[in-house]
Design a protein around this motif. Sequence first.
Motif, short mmCIF file in Angstrom:
data_model
loop_
_atom_site.label_atom_id
_atom_site.label_comp_id
_atom_site.label_asym_id
_atom_site.label_seq_id
_atom_site.Cartn_x
_atom_site.Cartn_y
_atom_site.Cartn_z
N SER A 161 0.84 -1.23 0.09
CA SER A 161 -0.13 -0.01 -0.08
C SER A 161 0.83 1.24 -0.24
N VAL A 162 0.67 1.97 -1.11
CA VAL A 162 1.74 3.24 -1.21
C VAL A 162 0.74 4.59 -1.27
N ASP A 163 0.85 5.48 -0.24
CA ASP A 163 0.20 6.62 -0.10
C ASP A 163 1.39 7.75 -0.31
N CYS A 164 1.40 8.21 -1.44
CA CYS A 164 2.45 9.31 -1.72
C CYS A 164 2.08 10.50 -2.28
N TYR A 165 2.49 11.77 -2.03
CA TYR A 165 2.02 13.04 -2.73
C TYR A 165 2.82 13.71 -3.69
N THR A 166 3.83 12.90 -3.89
CA THR A 166 4.95 13.70 -4.86
C THR A 166 4.54 13.53 -6.18
N VAL A 167 4.75 14.62 -6.89
CA VAL A 167 4.05 14.88 -8.27
C VAL A 167 4.66 13.45 -9.03
N GLY A 168 5.97 13.15 -9.22
CA GLY A 168 6.56 11.89 -9.70
C GLY A 168 6.35 10.66 -9.18
N GLY A 169 5.48 10.75 -8.38
CA GLY A 169 5.17 9.28 -7.50
C GLY A 169 6.36 8.70 -6.76
N CYS A 170 6.20 7.50 -6.17
CA CYS A 170 7.21 6.88 -5.49
C CYS A 170 7.58 5.71 -6.15
N SER A 171 8.52 5.25 -5.74
CA SER A 171 9.43 4.20 -6.44
C SER A 171 9.33 2.92 -5.65
N ALA A 172 8.94 1.89 -6.37
CA ALA A 172 8.79 0.60 -5.63
C ALA A 172 9.10 -0.52 -6.76
N SER A 173 10.11 -1.43 -6.20
CA SER A 173 10.67 -2.46 -7.11
C SER A 173 10.16 -3.76 -6.35
N VAL A 174 9.50 -4.76 -7.12
CA VAL A 174 9.27 -6.09 -6.35
C VAL A 174 9.86 -7.07 -7.40
#
Length: 146
Positions: free
Chosen positions: A129-142
């Motif tokens: 679950s990712v809640d991020c307010y950055t314009v470019g988004g958040c980075s997740a790698s799985v």
Amino acid sequence: VRLAQGAAWDNSTSSTYTYDGIEGGGHYIEMDLYGNDNRLQGHQTNQGGTTGHDFNLHLAGNDNDIWFRQQHDGGKDIDLTIYNSDNQVSLRQKGNGGNHDATITLDGIYGTTLNLLQQGTTTQTYSLSVDCYTVGGCSASVTQGQ
């Protein structure tokens, strides 16, 4: 903060260790960490036991670096909650004889970079679950697989 239960570390950024006198497992860590600019280096390992590993971390603060490994036999379970920004997180679950399961919640104004690697010969599952307010988004790698 440096944690090792059956020992190991071979980086980020090791200050030695390794040991395998073959412990029986059953590793459990429950941790609340509050503050900024922390570095957490952790490991849980076992060879020769069927009990697994549990790592539960609640982190509140900015600019933290988390590096954590679960490996060898037994189930591997990570429950990670991060309420803050600009963190670097690297998690690995690897080994035989149990499920690999990660439940991760990321929440912050600026992104946290997450790398999750699950490998082994059994089931690999995760919930993110990712809640991020950055314009470019958040980075997740799985990455999952053998």
